[in-house]
Design a protein around this motif. Structure first.
Motif, short mmCIF file in Angstrom:
data_model
loop_
_atom_site.label_atom_id
_atom_site.label_comp_id
_atom_site.label_asym_id
_atom_site.label_seq_id
_atom_site.Cartn_x
_atom_site.Cartn_y
_atom_site.Cartn_z
N ALA A 79 0.86 -1.21 -0.11
CA ALA A 79 0.32 -0.08 0.17
C ALA A 79 1.14 1.50 -0.20
O ALA A 79 1.94 1.03 0.36
N HIS A 80 0.49 2.61 -0.35
CA HIS A 80 1.08 3.50 -0.25
C HIS A 80 1.82 4.08 1.08
O HIS A 80 1.27 3.85 1.72
N GLY A 81 3.54 4.25 0.78
CA GLY A 81 4.27 4.44 1.96
C GLY A 81 4.64 3.34 2.79
O GLY A 81 5.50 3.48 3.52
N ARG A 82 3.92 2.13 2.30
CA ARG A 82 3.99 1.26 3.07
C ARG A 82 4.55 -0.03 3.05
O ARG A 82 5.44 -0.75 3.99
N ALA A 83 5.78 -0.18 1.89
CA ALA A 83 6.72 -0.66 1.80
C ALA A 83 7.72 -1.42 2.79
O ALA A 83 7.95 -2.42 3.29
N PRO A 84 8.23 0.20 3.97
CA PRO A 84 9.51 -0.51 4.55
C PRO A 84 8.85 -0.78 5.46
O PRO A 84 9.48 -2.34 6.32
N ALA A 85 7.24 -0.54 5.94
CA ALA A 85 7.18 -2.27 6.73
C ALA A 85 7.13 -3.27 6.47
O ALA A 85 7.06 -4.60 7.32
N LEU A 86 6.34 -3.57 5.20
CA LEU A 86 6.34 -4.98 3.66
C LEU A 86 8.24 -5.56 4.62
O LEU A 86 8.11 -7.03 5.19
N GLY A 87 9.00 -4.91 4.16
CA GLY A 87 10.48 -4.98 4.15
C GLY A 87 10.83 -5.66 5.50
O GLY A 87 10.98 -6.38 5.72
N THR A 88 10.46 -4.64 6.54
CA THR A 88 10.76 -5.33 7.85
C THR A 88 9.92 -6.92 8.28
O THR A 88 11.32 -7.63 8.90
N ALA A 89 9.12 -6.96 8.12
CA ALA A 89 8.51 -8.07 8.09
C ALA A 89 9.45 -9.05 7.34
O ALA A 89 9.98 -10.33 8.12
N ILE A 90 9.49 -9.20 5.70
CA ILE A 90 10.15 -10.21 5.18
C ILE A 90 12.08 -9.97 6.17
O ILE A 90 11.94 -11.47 5.86
N SER A 91 12.26 -8.87 5.45
CA SER A 91 13.97 -9.64 6.36
C SER A 91 14.40 -10.10 7.62
O SER A 91 14.40 -11.25 7.62
N ARG A 92 12.79 -9.58 8.91
CA ARG A 92 13.16 -10.12 9.91
C ARG A 92 12.74 -11.95 10.12
O ARG A 92 12.79 -12.30 10.11
N LEU A 93 11.50 -12.23 9.43
CA LEU A 93 10.81 -13.61 8.92
C LEU A 93 12.13 -14.44 7.95
O LEU A 93 11.91 -16.03 7.57
N ARG A 94 12.47 -13.63 6.76
CA ARG A 94 13.63 -14.45 6.05
C ARG A 94 14.64 -13.64 6.20
O ARG A 94 15.20 -13.07 4.97
N PRO A 95 15.60 -13.71 6.99
CA PRO A 95 16.75 -13.12 7.17
C PRO A 95 18.25 -13.22 6.25
O PRO A 95 18.45 -13.76 5.68
N ASP A 96 17.80 -15.45 5.56
CA ASP A 96 18.46 -15.44 4.17
C ASP A 96 18.15 -14.75 3.12
O ASP A 96 19.26 -15.19 2.09
N ARG A 97 17.45 -14.02 2.92
CA ARG A 97 17.06 -13.77 1.75
C ARG A 97 17.31 -12.04 1.55
O ARG A 97 16.99 -11.10 3.12
N PHE A 98 17.07 -11.52 0.30
CA PHE A 98 17.67 -10.17 0.25
C PHE A 98 16.34 -9.04 -0.35
O PHE A 98 16.41 -9.74 -0.83
N VAL A 99 16.44 -8.29 0.60
CA VAL A 99 15.40 -7.97 0.31
C VAL A 99 15.47 -5.81 0.23
O VAL A 99 16.74 -5.66 0.82
N PHE A 100 14.64 -5.88 -0.30
CA PHE A 100 14.78 -4.46 -0.93
C PHE A 100 13.11 -3.13 -1.32
O PHE A 100 12.47 -4.44 -2.00
N THR A 101 13.09 -2.21 -0.80
CA THR A 101 11.93 -1.87 -1.39
C THR A 101 12.73 -0.35 -2.78
O THR A 101 13.46 0.26 -2.46
N TYR A 102 11.37 -0.13 -3.41
CA TYR A 102 11.49 0.62 -4.62
C TYR A 102 10.00 1.49 -4.39
O TYR A 102 9.23 1.26 -4.48
N GLN A 103 10.69 3.00 -3.98
CA GLN A 103 9.95 3.73 -3.55
C GLN A 103 10.85 5.61 -4.34
O GLN A 103 10.99 5.93 -4.42
N GLY A 104 8.97 5.62 -4.09
CA GLY A 104 9.20 7.56 -5.34
C GLY A 104 9.16 8.77 -3.99
O GLY A 104 8.63 7.78 -2.73
N ASP A 105 8.79 9.41 -4.34
CA ASP A 105 8.86 10.92 -3.47
C ASP A 105 7.72 11.09 -2.65
O ASP A 105 8.01 11.26 -1.22
#
Lengths: 255, 77, 360
Positions: A79-105
């Motif tokens: 959802a708009h602006g929430r990418a870092p929250a998704l990334g937080t959970a992905i990164s914490r639940l799959r610490p073996d994965r490379f996680v990145f967000t791509y966001q505009g201004d």
């Protein structure tokens, strides 16, 4: 000459081709849009690091909402602006994965400011790619948090007046102050040399994830030809003359 | 004496004629074609192929990844 | 080994979450449910099961962390109370649209606005009608005891993953805060990453060469395609309505009058029924356990032989609308409620039934 050209165009002479991590879909972006260049660089970095099967991208809302059509990796559309929250959970639940967000201004520096700052402050192990073109492209050229003073947009048609419209926000300088970030840089893709530097920065940001020392943040000062109402070449010149003095390029933090 | 000669291949149908490659080419190899592709864009092509040294600058700045670059070292007589 | 313990409903949620193999909890403190995260932090499950527990910066962030975790095929949950749940509606709509399973616990307090920290049931509409934008449903379970608080955690996850849909435990401040005996199930293993990749082929576990990339999204710009997608969602909801309705009945066999109540109100109403039965009135109770899907068919069946139905809710009358829709005018349906944080007594409920349905 035609013969010579055919002689050169042989596999052993190949020096640059489209990344295998890019799909065959034609990008929906306007001609000359910086998004395409940055997409390509991320694809090249993923390909060169051999991490296609270990990477999860988080897409934003904005022009690049459909980035998942172009990079052949697993994606989540936030959802708009929430990418870092998704990334937080992905990164914490799959610490073996490379996680990145791509966001505009608008995504990263307006509606998602809290998620951006707190993910960076916690030092979530992920890369954040921040496309700053000072305007809302997808919705048709409205003012962004990063729109320059005096710059025209459809919701500040006479130019941004800080007295009424507020001031342009330097998000990258803000996250650089947070203890959770390990690499913060501002780049651009207006020349071949700049593209090469941006690719190095993105590569470094991804490599940093192996150290698990925090959030890596790469801002790319970009053009929006349609929103700025200029052709792509003029947009690059305008960016150099107007955006770079306020958003100077270079590494801000590297620890 | 050795010299680098290069050549580019443009995927005409994915090119949007943005001109960024024309601007980025240090040896003025590329121009936009008079003709248009299926989407109506004047696509990029090698207008001056002799001058190409395969530096890849055009491909670097291309937002649509439609340029493939080849380079070869040749001995000049 | 199962274990008998005395604890608060909120604490039971935390204990059950760890024991059923939850992968992640992401939340933000709010009264009257802060004990959920407090207990989790005390229990340090990251050291035992590997469960992640994180205090987020807001409820907005919490629900979107659930999106990220669920997108990876993980069992993720949050808990909050009414104002916080309002903040999560955007995320819940996105999760329903992206067909992501998760568990959200709402320990309801009185509203609107900041309202009160006392128990209420005024979030019924928000929970069962969607809550956020778009045509979607949450699977909503309403516990009436601390035991059910514990049991419904695993049940919610099972249903959420079975249908790839968010599930909610709709509790209230009374059940969250009261202490009761609870039997806790033995510790189960969390799914391994390999099991997740195998069971949930849709999850973003990393694109391997043998499959196409997985995309978790809710956007579709082609109207025809989006209508098709919505049709698929609706078909799923009809399937849930057909198979997952749960309710409890007390003394309905000979009942002339029926109270319909869930959660705390059902407990109060069962005491009211004893008072009314002593007076010689044949009153039964239907307690919906799933608020969505609602026990519509059962109410239709019962309506033919009833003289009246009373909906008892700690709200100004929300579930009563679904009861009226179910019985479609066949029988008189009235509502009794206390709200704004006030909990009714069994005597009040008994009096209300007599006044509203019998005219006494």
């Amino acid at each position: 000459m035609a013969e010579l050209l055919e002689d050169i165009k042989k596999p052993e002479n190949l020096v640059h081709k489209k990344s295998s991590v890019l799909t065959d879909n034609v990008m929906h972006y306007c001609p000359g849009c910086s998004h395409g260049v940055v997409h390509k660089l991320i694809a090249e970095v993923i390909e060169e690091m051999g991490i296609q099967d270990k990477t999860v991208g988080v897409a934003p809302v904005g022009c690049s909402v459909f980035i998942y059509n172009y990079l052949d990796i697993d994606w989540q559309e936030a959802a708009h602006g929430r990418a870092p929250a998704l990334g937080t959970a992905i990164s914490r639940l799959r610490p073996d994965r490379f996680v990145f967000t791509y966001q505009g201004d608008g995504d990263l520096a307006a509606i998602g400011t809290a998620e951006t700052i707190h993910a960076c402050n916690r030092g979530e192990n992920m890369v954040m790619i921040f496309i700053n073109n000072g305007i809302y492209g997808m919705t048709g050229g409205q003012m962004a948090p990063t729109t320059l003073e005096g710059m025209k947009a459809s919701t500040c048609p006479f130019g941004r007046d800080p007295k009424t419209d507020g001031n342009p926000l330097k998000m990258t300088e803000i996250v650089a102050q947070l203890p959770g970030t390990n690499f913060v840089t501002r780049q651009a893709v207006h020349t071949a040399a700049a593209v090469r530097r941006t690719k190095k920065a993105i590569r470094k940001a991804f490599e940093k994830q192996k150290e698990k020392t925090g959030t890596s943040f790469v801002e790319v000062v970009s053009t929006c030809n349609s929103g700025w109402k200029m052709n792509p070449v003029d947009s690059n010149k305008w960016m150099e003359e107007n955006m770079f003095p306020f958003y100077p390029l270079g590494d801000i933090k590297d620890v | 004496m050795a010299k680098m000669i290069g050549a580019i291949e443009v995927d005409i149908e994915t090119c949007k004629g943005c001109s960024l490659c024309v601007e980025a080419c240090p040896t003025n190899v590329i121009a936009l074609a008079e003709e248009v592709n299926g989407k109506g864009y004047n696509y990029a092509y090698m207008a001056n192929p002799e001058a190409c040294n395969g530096c890849t600058n055009c491909a670097q700045v291309c937002p649509d990844s439609c340029i493939t670059v080849y380079r070869k070292k040749v001995e000049m007589a | 080994m199962s274990e008998l313990r005395l604890m608060k409903g909120n604490e039971a949620i935390a204990e059950a979450a760890i024991r059923c193999g939850t992968d992640g909890y992401f939340g933000y403190p709010i009264t009257p449910q802060s004990e959920v995260m407090e207990r989790l932090m005390e229990l340090r499950p990251w050291e035992s099961t590997g469960m992640v527990v994180l205090q987020a910066e807001s409820e907005v962030a919490s629900i979107n962390m659930l999106y990220g975790g669920a997108g990876c095929g993980k069992r993720v949950m949050t808990s909050s109370s009414s104002p916080g749940i309002s903040l999560m509606q955007e995320g819940l709509s996105y999760m329903a649209g992206a067909e992501l399973p998760c568990l959200v616990v709402n320990v309801v307090r009185g509203g609107p606005g900041l309202g009160t920290i006392q128990p209420s049931q005024s979030d019924y509409f928000q929970s069962v009608k969607g809550g956020g934008h778009g045509d979607y449903k949450l699977i909503v379970l309403a516990p009436a005891s601390v035991q059910e608080m514990a049991d419904f955690v695993e049940l919610s996850f099972d249903l959420a993953f079975k249908y790839r849909n968010p599930a909610m435990i709709l509790s209230d401040g009374m059940i969250g805060q009261m202490m009761e005996k609870v039997e806790l199930k033995p510790q189960q293993k969390r799914w391994t990453d390999e099991e997740v990749a195998q069971m949930h082929s849709w999850a973003t576990t990393g694109k391997t060469a043998d499959r196409d990339r997985n995309i978790i999204t809710s956007v579709e710009l082609d109207s025809e395609a989006h209508e098709q997608f919505n049709n698929r969602l609706q078909a799923k909801y009809r399937e849930i309505e057909e198979h997952e309705v749960r309710f409890e009945e007390i003394d309905t066999d000979d009942a002339d009058y029926l109270i319909v109540a869930y959660g705390s109100s059902a407990r109060i109403s069962s005491a009211a029924i004893e008072i009314l039965r002593e007076k010689g009135l044949k009153v039964g109770l239907l307690r919906p356990i799933t608020l969505w899907p609602f026990p519509t068919s059962r109410l239709q069946e019962l309506s033919g032989k009833l003289k009246g139905i009373l909906s008892v809710e700690m709200s100004s009358g929300q579930m009563v609308e679904d009861i009226r829709l179910a019985v479609n005018g066949k029988v008189k349906v009235e509502h009794f409620g206390r709200y704004g944080g006030v909990v009714p007594s069994p005597d009040e409920v008994a009096d209300a039934l007599e006044q509203k349905l019998i005219g006494g």
